[in-house]
Enzyme design. Sequence first.
Site, mmCIF file in Angstrom:
data_model
loop_
_atom_site.group_PDB
_atom_site.id
_atom_site.type_symbol
_atom_site.label_atom_id
_atom_site.label_comp_id
_atom_site.label_asym_id
_atom_site.label_seq_id
_atom_site.Cartn_x
_atom_site.Cartn_y
_atom_site.Cartn_z
ATOM 1 N N GLY A 269 -69.932 -73.956 63.255
ATOM 2 C CA GLY A 269 -70.416 -73.595 61.922
ATOM 3 C C GLY A 269 -69.700 -74.219 60.735
ATOM 4 O O GLY A 269 -69.913 -73.778 59.609
ATOM 5 N N LYS B 31 -75.725 -87.337 63.173
ATOM 6 C CA LYS B 31 -74.732 -88.099 63.937
ATOM 7 C C LYS B 31 -75.437 -89.131 64.811
ATOM 8 O O LYS B 31 -76.487 -88.856 65.387
ATOM 9 C CB LYS B 31 -73.949 -87.124 64.824
ATOM 10 C CG LYS B 31 -72.657 -87.729 65.381
ATOM 11 C CD LYS B 31 -72.215 -87.109 66.676
ATOM 12 C CE LYS B 31 -71.804 -85.675 66.665
ATOM 13 N NZ LYS B 31 -70.453 -85.415 66.211
ATOM 14 N N ASP C 221 -78.566 -73.403 66.586
ATOM 15 C CA ASP C 221 -77.789 -73.933 67.713
ATOM 16 C C ASP C 221 -78.205 -73.219 68.991
ATOM 17 O O ASP C 221 -78.673 -72.090 68.951
ATOM 18 C CB ASP C 221 -76.282 -73.753 67.493
ATOM 19 C CG ASP C 221 -75.468 -74.736 68.339
ATOM 20 O OD1 ASP C 221 -74.918 -75.703 67.773
ATOM 21 O OD2 ASP C 221 -75.404 -74.575 69.580
ATOM 22 N N ASP D 59 -83.375 -73.984 70.403
ATOM 23 C CA ASP D 59 -83.307 -75.380 70.830
ATOM 24 C C ASP D 59 -84.032 -76.242 69.795
ATOM 25 O O ASP D 59 -85.198 -75.959 69.463
ATOM 26 C CB ASP D 59 -84.014 -75.453 72.202
ATOM 27 C CG ASP D 59 -83.880 -76.803 72.855
ATOM 28 O OD1 ASP D 59 -83.578 -77.787 72.141
ATOM 29 O OD2 ASP D 59 -84.101 -76.883 74.072
ATOM 30 N N TRP E 108 -70.182 -77.129 59.301
ATOM 31 C CA TRP E 108 -71.117 -77.760 58.350
ATOM 32 C C TRP E 108 -71.873 -76.689 57.563
ATOM 33 O O TRP E 108 -72.127 -76.853 56.374
ATOM 34 C CB TRP E 108 -72.088 -78.700 59.090
ATOM 35 C CG TRP E 108 -71.493 -80.061 59.373
ATOM 36 C CD1 TRP E 108 -70.170 -80.340 59.578
ATOM 37 C CD2 TRP E 108 -72.176 -81.316 59.468
ATOM 38 N NE1 TRP E 108 -69.991 -81.687 59.809
ATOM 39 C CE2 TRP E 108 -71.207 -82.306 59.755
ATOM 40 C CE3 TRP E 108 -73.511 -81.701 59.367
ATOM 41 C CZ2 TRP E 108 -71.530 -83.657 59.911
ATOM 42 C CZ3 TRP E 108 -73.841 -83.052 59.535
ATOM 43 C CH2 TRP E 108 -72.864 -84.013 59.801
#
Length: 292
Positions: free
Chosen positions: A53, A154, A73, A89, A55
Amino acid sequence: MGRSSKDKRDIYYRLAKEEGWRARSAFKLLQLDQEFSLFHGVSRAVDLCAAPGSWSQVLSRKLSEEVKIVAVDLQAMAPLPGVTQIQGDITKVSTAQEIIRHFEGRPADLVVCDGAPDVTGLHDVDEYIQAQLLLAALNITTHVLKPGGAFVAKIFRGKDVTLLYSQLKIFFSSVTCAKPRSSRNSSIEAFVVCQSYSPPEGYVPNMSNPLLDHCYDVDFNQLEGPNRVVVPFLACGDLSAFDSDRSYPLQLDASKQYQYTPPTQPPIRPPYQQACQLRKTNQLAREDAPAL
Ligand code: SAM
């Protein structure tokens, strides 16, 4: 490893605990924002793959109080003030629908994703799975992001990264690959900062992954001319910021005494919990130890 040796080895890990961030990755988002002003004018934000958590913490500390933040998450995450959590998901359309429900039908201004699968150590496999997760994040983003909005995710800069850039460029006018100072140089991790969401006309969001599934035998690195997408690469974070690949002395400020800080939010149900308990009682890897 002693309690303080990681503090010495990893300056961002230590600063994260001192400043109350749940993970050192908070600095990556902060440094990306320094460069791209990601939070400007944002009133609905989504944090994909958010646990533990840090971010989401950055979003809730940096955005104003009226802002709606949804964190998603697979794993449970300790609660955070001002953040709505979905344990779900990101590859599921039902998760996209739940996000939209929390925003009362309105689209998000910003979607961030620091998602990472468990690393196997086999580089090709890890790169492939990371690419799949990024595409899943892009797919769900196309369901929830407003035109003109931004997406940050990312990425592993592996050999097929050009394919990913091409796919992102279909949906965003501007795509930059950024490497924050807090992301180690030794890691192939970087972040794509995609701005000005503008999907192709008539595009209907869906959760399949047709481009990747059908084109993986094309060597995108060999494409030339207008077919080759080259995105700018940007190192971000002040050059005077700490170097994540360096070790720093424990007493940065010589006038102060070093004090160990415990982690801000230890994992709430880590899969390795039982192994840690066995190690404490010296039972790990013993034949007579209870099965894990
Ligand atoms: N940004 C987080 C922070 O700052 O605390 C760290 C994220 S951690 C590196 C990666 C997370 O991705 C893990 O918590 C993992 O459960 C999550 N993840 C991986 N695949 C996922 C999926 N398909 N759906 C939702 N979360 C996923």
